[in-house]
Design a protein around this motif. Structure first.
Motif, PDB file in Angstrom:
ATOM      1  N   PRO A 133      -7.638 -55.453 -13.462  1.00  0.00           N
ATOM      2  CA  PRO A 133      -9.083 -55.579 -13.231  1.00  0.00           C
ATOM      3  C   PRO A 133      -9.808 -54.327 -13.699  1.00  0.00           C
ATOM      4  N   ILE A 134     -10.980 -54.512 -14.279  1.00  0.00           N
ATOM      5  CA  ILE A 134     -11.831 -53.378 -14.653  1.00  0.00           C
ATOM      6  C   ILE A 134     -12.963 -53.290 -13.637  1.00  0.00           C
ATOM      7  N   ASP A 135     -13.015 -52.180 -12.928  1.00  0.00           N
ATOM      8  CA  ASP A 135     -14.011 -51.966 -11.881  1.00  0.00           C
ATOM      9  C   ASP A 135     -14.881 -50.766 -12.218  1.00  0.00           C
ATOM     10  N   GLY A 136     -15.897 -50.519 -11.382  1.00  0.00           N
ATOM     11  CA  GLY A 136     -16.874 -49.486 -11.663  1.00  0.00           C
ATOM     12  C   GLY A 136     -16.724 -48.229 -10.830  1.00  0.00           C
ATOM     13  N   LEU A 137     -17.410 -47.199 -11.284  1.00  0.00           N
ATOM     14  CA  LEU A 137     -17.491 -45.910 -10.601  1.00  0.00           C
ATOM     15  C   LEU A 137     -18.935 -45.437 -10.721  1.00  0.00           C
ATOM     16  N   PRO A 138     -19.570 -45.032  -9.607  1.00  0.00           N
ATOM     17  CA  PRO A 138     -21.003 -44.710  -9.672  1.00  0.00           C
ATOM     18  C   PRO A 138     -21.328 -43.458 -10.468  1.00  0.00           C
ATOM     19  N   ASN A 139     -22.542 -43.448 -11.008  1.00  0.00           N
ATOM     20  CA  ASN A 139     -23.058 -42.312 -11.775  1.00  0.00           C
ATOM     21  C   ASN A 139     -23.435 -41.132 -10.882  1.00  0.00           C
TER      22      ASN A 139
END
Length: 283
Positions: free
Chosen positions: A124-130
């Motif tokens: 899975p490709i998930d996010g990381l906040p800016n």
């Protein structure tokens, strides 16, 4: 060496067959994927497999990953099977495999050898906040969750022979082995905790990548690197890569990613082949 090479080539042909089936299903259901890790490096540097490599890594945005997980098994042609923790309770990973059930190998990297079928990994490709503070906190939360879920299945998945670990990791592994840490940690709890942690943010958060990969936070890159993707040649087929694949590879492997590693690093994974099924002709 010649026999070893022919074995690697045979495995690569099997892997490519699995990959073709994965791509067929993705195209049928309009699901997005990207080649990642060594598979992307192979596509760029060798236009196919890294010569001594014997696996395939792909990533999918979490929404498409979940859609693939929910597909009926009949969507995959025999002998291919999609394996994940939902349909196979004994599968204790936070990603999926598409396996060739006609093959059998014995994995020997952990304390407990176990049989598997040849597979491709689907991450899975998930996010990381800016936001710097949120980013820092989420990174630490992720590293803690990852450590705990791995310790909860220590004897099954932890490769104690891996030499390039940081000192603190080696120390934790030695301690975990000494105290038999699995007796004190509940895998089901920590697996749910881990998946909940890594799936908290989507790809639009600013950074995105595969949290479950070998390179940990180095695999989290600016979301723009993925974009709509581009097609690259890989053996006899075309595969989808991140739009800014050069920047992606540099983030993970460094600026000299096109340079071959030393000879002693050019080795396949740790397993013993039991059966590779019937060999099939490749187009």
């Amino acid at each position: 060496m010649e026999n070893e090479l022919s074995t690697v080539q045979l495995i690569q042909r099997k892997e490519l067959s699995i990959f073709k089936e994965f791509i067929r299903v993705c195209e049928k259901h309009n699901l997005t994927y990207f080649v990642l890790g060594g598979t992307l490096l192979g596509a760029v540097r060798h236009k196919g497999f890294i010569p001594w490599d014997d696996d395939i890594d792909v990533g999918m945005p979490r929404d498409d990953y979940n859609k693939l997980m929910e597909l009926d098994q009949n969507e995959f042609n025999f002998p291919y099977k999609l394996i994940n923790e939902k349909n196979t309770p004994s599968f204790t990973k936070a990603f999926m495999n598409l396996q060739d059930s006609s093959t059998k190998i014995l994995m020997t990297y952990s304390n407990i050898p176990h049989e598997e079928s040849l597979w491709i990994d689907i991450f899975p490709i998930d996010g990381l906040p800016n936001n710097p503070i949120k980013k820092y906190l989420h990174e630490k939360h992720y590293l803690f969750a990852r450590m705990m879920v791995q310790l909860s299945q220590f004897n099954k998945i932890v490769n104690q022979n891996k030499n390039d670990r940081p000192f603190i990791e080696k120390l934790i592994i030695k301690l975990a082995d000494f105290i038999k840490v699995e007796k004190f940690l509940k895998y089901n709890f920590w697996q749910k905790y881990y998946i909940s942690t890594i799936s908290k943010y989507n790809m639009n958060a600013g950074y995105a990548g595969n949290y479950t990969g070998a390179y940990k936070l180095r695999e989290l890159v600016p979301t723009d690197y993925f974009g709509d993707g581009v097609l690259l040649p890989f053996e006899t087929i075309q595969v989808r890569a991140p739009q800014m694949y050069k920047e992606y590879l540099e983030a993970i492997y460094g600026s000299n990613y096109m340079q071959l590693p030393p000879l002693d690093k050019r080795v396949p994974h740790q397993y013993t082949i039991i059966s590779l099924g019937e060999e099939k002709c490749m187009n």
